[in-house]
Design a protein around this motif. Structure first.
Motif, PDB file in Angstrom:
ATOM      1  N   ARG A 176      24.358 -10.253  67.756  1.00  2.83           N
ATOM      2  CA  ARG A 176      24.118 -10.182  66.638  1.00  2.83           C
ATOM      3  C   ARG A 176      25.311 -11.034  66.632  1.00  2.83           C
ATOM      4  N   ASP A 177      26.259 -11.043  67.121  1.00  4.17           N
ATOM      5  CA  ASP A 177      27.834 -12.089  66.497  1.00  4.17           C
ATOM      6  C   ASP A 177      27.087 -13.422  67.082  1.00  4.17           C
ATOM      7  N   LEU A 178      25.997 -13.464  67.359  1.00  2.64           N
ATOM      8  CA  LEU A 178      25.563 -14.793  68.289  1.00  2.64           C
ATOM      9  C   LEU A 178      24.663 -15.386  66.709  1.00  2.64           C
ATOM     10  N   ASP A 179      23.825 -14.213  66.286  1.00  2.00           N
ATOM     11  CA  ASP A 179      23.182 -14.479  65.596  1.00  2.00           C
ATOM     12  C   ASP A 179      24.104 -14.898  63.464  1.00  2.00           C
ATOM     13  N   ASN A 180      25.217 -14.145  64.046  1.00  2.32           N
ATOM     14  CA  ASN A 180      25.764 -14.471  62.659  1.00  2.32           C
ATOM     15  C   ASN A 180      26.840 -15.817  62.883  1.00  2.32           C
ATOM     16  N   CYS A 181      26.533 -16.553  64.269  1.00  2.00           N
ATOM     17  CA  CYS A 181      26.856 -17.455  63.556  1.00  2.00           C
ATOM     18  C   CYS A 181      25.705 -18.900  62.634  1.00  2.00           C
ATOM     19  N   ARG A 182      25.052 -18.238  62.234  1.00  2.00           N
ATOM     20  CA  ARG A 182      24.753 -18.739  61.327  1.00  2.00           C
ATOM     21  C   ARG A 182      24.240 -18.113  60.138  1.00  2.00           C
ATOM     22  N   VAL A 183      24.574 -19.090  58.690  1.00  3.82           N
ATOM     23  CA  VAL A 183      25.072 -17.699  58.002  1.00  3.82           C
ATOM     24  C   VAL A 183      23.516 -18.286  56.726  1.00  3.82           C
ATOM     25  N   VAL A 184      22.611 -17.291  56.537  1.00  2.00           N
ATOM     26  CA  VAL A 184      21.600 -17.691  56.168  1.00  2.00           C
ATOM     27  C   VAL A 184      21.417 -17.047  54.673  1.00  2.00           C
ATOM     28  N   ALA A 185      20.713 -17.497  53.320  1.00  2.00           N
ATOM     29  CA  ALA A 185      20.848 -17.371  52.229  1.00  2.00           C
ATOM     30  C   ALA A 185      20.051 -15.556  51.826  1.00  2.00           C
ATOM     31  N   PRO A 186      20.638 -14.922  51.665  1.00  2.00           N
ATOM     32  CA  PRO A 186      20.545 -13.614  51.888  1.00  2.00           C
ATOM     33  C   PRO A 186      19.318 -13.605  50.260  1.00  2.00           C
ATOM     34  N   TYR A 187      19.126 -14.766  49.456  1.00  2.00           N
ATOM     35  CA  TYR A 187      17.860 -14.901  48.907  1.00  2.00           C
ATOM     36  C   TYR A 187      17.790 -16.487  48.201  1.00  2.00           C
ATOM     37  N   ASP A 188      16.846 -16.466  47.319  1.00  2.00           N
ATOM     38  CA  ASP A 188      16.945 -17.618  46.364  1.00  2.00           C
ATOM     39  C   ASP A 188      18.099 -17.819  45.711  1.00  2.00           C
ATOM     40  N   ALA A 189      19.304 -18.661  46.273  1.00  2.00           N
ATOM     41  CA  ALA A 189      20.494 -18.389  45.093  1.00  2.00           C
ATOM     42  C   ALA A 189      21.137 -19.841  44.780  1.00  2.00           C
ATOM     43  N   LEU A 190      21.144 -19.686  43.635  1.00  2.00           N
ATOM     44  CA  LEU A 190      21.976 -20.937  42.935  1.00  2.00           C
ATOM     45  C   LEU A 190      24.049 -21.291  43.754  1.00  2.00           C
ATOM     46  N   VAL A 191      24.118 -21.622  44.413  1.00  2.00           N
ATOM     47  CA  VAL A 191      25.510 -22.591  45.444  1.00  2.00           C
ATOM     48  C   VAL A 191      26.243 -22.455  43.504  1.00  2.00           C
ATOM     49  N   VAL A 192      27.875 -21.667  43.416  1.00  2.00           N
ATOM     50  CA  VAL A 192      28.337 -21.618  42.335  1.00  2.00           C
ATOM     51  C   VAL A 192      30.134 -22.135  43.046  1.00  2.00           C
ATOM     52  N   GLU A 193      30.051 -21.702  44.161  1.00  2.00           N
ATOM     53  CA  GLU A 193      31.099 -22.201  44.322  1.00  2.00           C
ATOM     54  C   GLU A 193      30.777 -22.518  46.277  1.00  2.00           C
ATOM     55  N   ARG A 194      31.798 -23.177  46.957  1.00  2.00           N
ATOM     56  CA  ARG A 194      31.516 -23.454  48.542  1.00  2.00           C
ATOM     57  C   ARG A 194      33.559 -23.944  48.765  1.00  2.00           C
ATOM     58  N   ASP A 195      33.733 -23.077  50.135  1.00  2.00           N
ATOM     59  CA  ASP A 195      35.621 -23.233  50.097  1.00  2.00           C
ATOM     60  C   ASP A 195      35.389 -23.225  51.575  1.00  2.00           C
ATOM     61  N   ILE A 196      33.919 -24.087  51.877  1.00  2.00           N
ATOM     62  CA  ILE A 196      34.625 -24.651  53.716  1.00  2.00           C
ATOM     63  C   ILE A 196      33.721 -25.630  54.135  1.00  2.00           C
ATOM     64  N   GLY A 197      34.214 -26.575  55.246  1.00  2.00           N
ATOM     65  CA  GLY A 197      34.021 -27.836  55.517  1.00  2.00           C
ATOM     66  C   GLY A 197      33.915 -28.166  57.237  1.00  2.00           C
ATOM     67  N   VAL A 198      32.777 -28.629  57.537  1.00  2.00           N
ATOM     68  CA  VAL A 198      33.128 -29.180  58.441  1.00  2.00           C
ATOM     69  C   VAL A 198      34.037 -29.317  59.382  1.00  2.00           C
ATOM     70  N   GLY A 199      34.000 -29.127  60.801  1.00  2.00           N
ATOM     71  CA  GLY A 199      35.925 -28.689  61.362  1.00  2.00           C
ATOM     72  C   GLY A 199      36.956 -27.997  61.002  1.00  2.00           C
ATOM     73  N   GLN A 200      36.573 -26.882  60.081  1.00  2.00           N
ATOM     74  CA  GLN A 200      36.992 -26.320  59.960  1.00  2.00           C
ATOM     75  C   GLN A 200      36.828 -24.654  60.260  1.00  2.00           C
ATOM     76  N   TYR A 201      38.120 -23.747  61.093  1.00  2.00           N
ATOM     77  CA  TYR A 201      38.327 -22.922  61.645  1.00  2.00           C
ATOM     78  C   TYR A 201      37.813 -21.981  60.732  1.00  2.00           C
ATOM     79  N   ILE A 202      37.140 -21.132  60.910  1.00  2.00           N
ATOM     80  CA  ILE A 202      37.321 -19.838  60.190  1.00  2.00           C
ATOM     81  C   ILE A 202      37.410 -18.447  60.633  1.00  2.00           C
ATOM     82  N   THR A 203      37.987 -17.369  60.332  1.00  2.00           N
ATOM     83  CA  THR A 203      37.669 -16.043  61.045  1.00  2.00           C
ATOM     84  C   THR A 203      36.689 -15.086  60.221  1.00  2.00           C
TER      85      THR A 203
END
Length: 381
Positions: A176-203
Motif C-alpha cells: 500500500r505504501d508503495l502504491d501511495n508513492c504515486r498519487v492519483v486523481a480520485p475523480y475528474d478534477a479541476l486543480v485549484v491549488e498546488r503546494d509542492i514541487g519536484v525535489g521537495q521532501y514531504i511527510t
C-alpha cells in the motif's frame, strides 16, 4: 346741397353695411361650430378573453459550485520526483491519472523485506505442522493422561499461524505504501491549488493540493416565500433550465436534487439544490459552465387552472378596463395571483368572452361610449 347730404350720410351707410356683414359672418361660424361639436365615440381595440391552464415558471439565480472539494494530502513521506503537466492551478485531470510521484526505492525495499518475512513465517508454520503430526502419531503409544495440547504442539502451530498472518499484514502495508508513492486523481478534477514541487521532501499528511470535482456541479438557488407556494408537490427530479447570460448565452440542463432543509435566518428563504452533470463539458461539445458563474435557473412549478394571462401594462392598481354589452367602458377589479416577466396571472374578476380593452384611453371614464376597431378572438390571455 345733395352732395353735402351724401357726404353726411355715406359713413352711416358704410357702417350699416359693415355691421350687416359682421352679423352674417357670425351666424355662419356659430352654425359651423354647432356642426363640429357633434361627438364621435372613442375607438378602442379589444380582445376576447379565454381562460386556460398555466404552468407556473419559477425563476431564481445562484452560483455554480463544485459538488465535492478535496484537500489532497500525501499518505507517505519522501521526495517528489515528478508531477503531471496538468497538475497546475486551472489544470484538468481525469480520474486515475497520476498527479505526482514520490521516490519509491525505500518502499520497494520494504515490500521485498515483507515478502521475505512472510516466506520465513510460512516455513516455520510448515515445520510446526510437521512436528505436530509426529507428536500426534507418538501420542498413540503414550498414556492418555500424559497427552496434552503442549505435547501435541498446538500452541506452537497457533503461534506459527499468527506469524504468517502478521507477515501478510506487513506485506499488505508495504505494498500500500508503495502504491501511495504515486498519487492519483480520485475523480475528474479541476486543480485549484498546488503546494509542492519536484525535489521537495514531504511527510505523510502534508497538504499538497486542492481539487474540485468536475463530474457534476451544484447550484443553490433561493426560493422566495411568494414563489414557494407554487413549487410542485414533489420537486425532486424536476428538470431545470440553467442559463449563464452574456455576449453569448450558455444554456445547460439541470435536475433538482433536494432542498437544503433549512430557512435562511437573514432572508427567510429556503434554497433548492440544482445538479448539473459534466459542467466543464469534458464528454460533450457544449460550452463549459465554470465554477463561480452566476446563472439563472428556470423550472416548471404548479399548474394553475382557469387563469387569465394579461400584459402588465393593462393592469393598473389591480384594475383593467373592458367594454360591456352597451359598448361602454367599464373598470374591473381583478385578483393578481402572480407576476411573470411582463405578464400578470389573474384568477378572479374576469370571465370568458369579456372584451378586454387593449388600447386604454389616457383618461378613461366609466360609461364612456366607445366603438370597436378590432376583435382578437385568438388571444388566450
Amino acid at each position: 346741397m345733395r352732395v353735402k347730404l351724401l357726404r353726411w350720410y355715406l359713413p352711416f351707410v358704410l357702417l350699416a353695411l359693415a355691421y350687416g356683414g359682421y352679423i352674417a359672418i357670425s351666424s355662419g361660424n356659430a352654425e359651423a361650430l354647432k356642426t363640429e361639436q357633434v361627438e364621435v365615440p372613442l375607438t378602442v381595440k379589444v380582445s376576447h378573453l379565454r381562460s386556460g391552464d398555466h404552468n407556473v415558471v419559477i425563476t431564481s439565480h445562484g452560483e455554480v459550485v463544485p459538488v465535492e472539494i478535496t484537500q489532497l494530502s500525501a499518505q507517505v513521506s519522501g521526495e517528489v520526483i515528478s508531477w503531471h503537466p496538468s497538475f497546475v492551478p486551472g489544470g484538468v485531470v481525469k480520474e486515475g491519472e497520476i498527479l505526482f510521484s514520490i521516490e519509491s526505492e525505500n518502499y520497494n525495499a520494504a515490500v521485498l523485506q515483507a515478502e521475505a518475512d512472510l516466506a520465513t513465517a510460512q516455513a516455520s508454520l510448515i515445520e510446526e505442522k510437521a512436528k505436530a503430526e509426529v507428536a500426534k502419531r507418538q501420542a498413540k503409544n503414550v498414556p492418555s493422561n500424559q497427552v496434552t495440547d503442549l505435547y501435541l504442539r498446538k500452541p506452537q502451530v497457533l503461534s506459527a499461524q499468527a506469524q504468517v498472518k502478521s507477515a501478510l499484514a506487513s506485506l499488505k502495508r508495504a505494498k500500500r505504501d508503495l502504491d501511495n508513492c504515486r498519487v492519483v486523481a480520485p475523480y475528474d478534477a479541476l486543480v485549484v491549488e498546488r503546494d509542492i514541487g519536484v525535489g521537495q521532501y514531504i511527510t505523510a499528511g502534508t497538504h499538497v493540493a486542492v481539487l474540485n470535482n468536475i463530474e457534476s456541479a451544484e447550484i443553490h438557488v433561493p426560493i422566495a416565500g411568494f414563489d414557494s407556494v407554487f413549487l410542485p408537490e414533489d420537486y425532486s427530479g424536476v428538470t431545470a433550465k440553467v442559463t449563464q447570460k452574456g455576449v453569448v448565452n450558455i444554456e445547460r440542463e439541470g435536475i433538482i436534487k433536494r432542498d437544503l432543509g433549512v430557512i435562511d435566518s437573514a432572508t427567510r428563504m429556503t434554497s433548492l439544490v440544482i445538479n448539473v452533470d459534466d459542467p466543464y463539458a469534458l464528454s460533450s461539445d457544449m460550452s463549459p459552465l465554470k465554477f463561480g458563474s452566476y446563472v439563472e435557473v428556470n423550472f416548471i412549478g404548479k399548474t394553475l387552472k382557469h387563469i387569465y394571462r394579461l400584459p402588465q401594462e393593462l393592469v393598473n392598481n389591480r384594475q383593467v378596463w373592458i367594454v360591456n354589452e352597451d359598448n361602454e367602458l367599464e373598470p374591473r377589479t381583478v385578483n393578481v395571483l402572480r407576476a411573470e416577466q411582463e405578464f400578470m396571472l389573474i384568477n378572479e374578476g374576469l370571465k370568458d368572452n369579456d372584451r378586454l380593452v387593449l388600447t386604454v384611453p389616457e383618461y378613461p371614464q366609466k360609461g364612456t361610449q366607445v366603438q370597436l376597431s378590432t376583435f382578437n378572438d385568438e388571444s388566450k390571455q
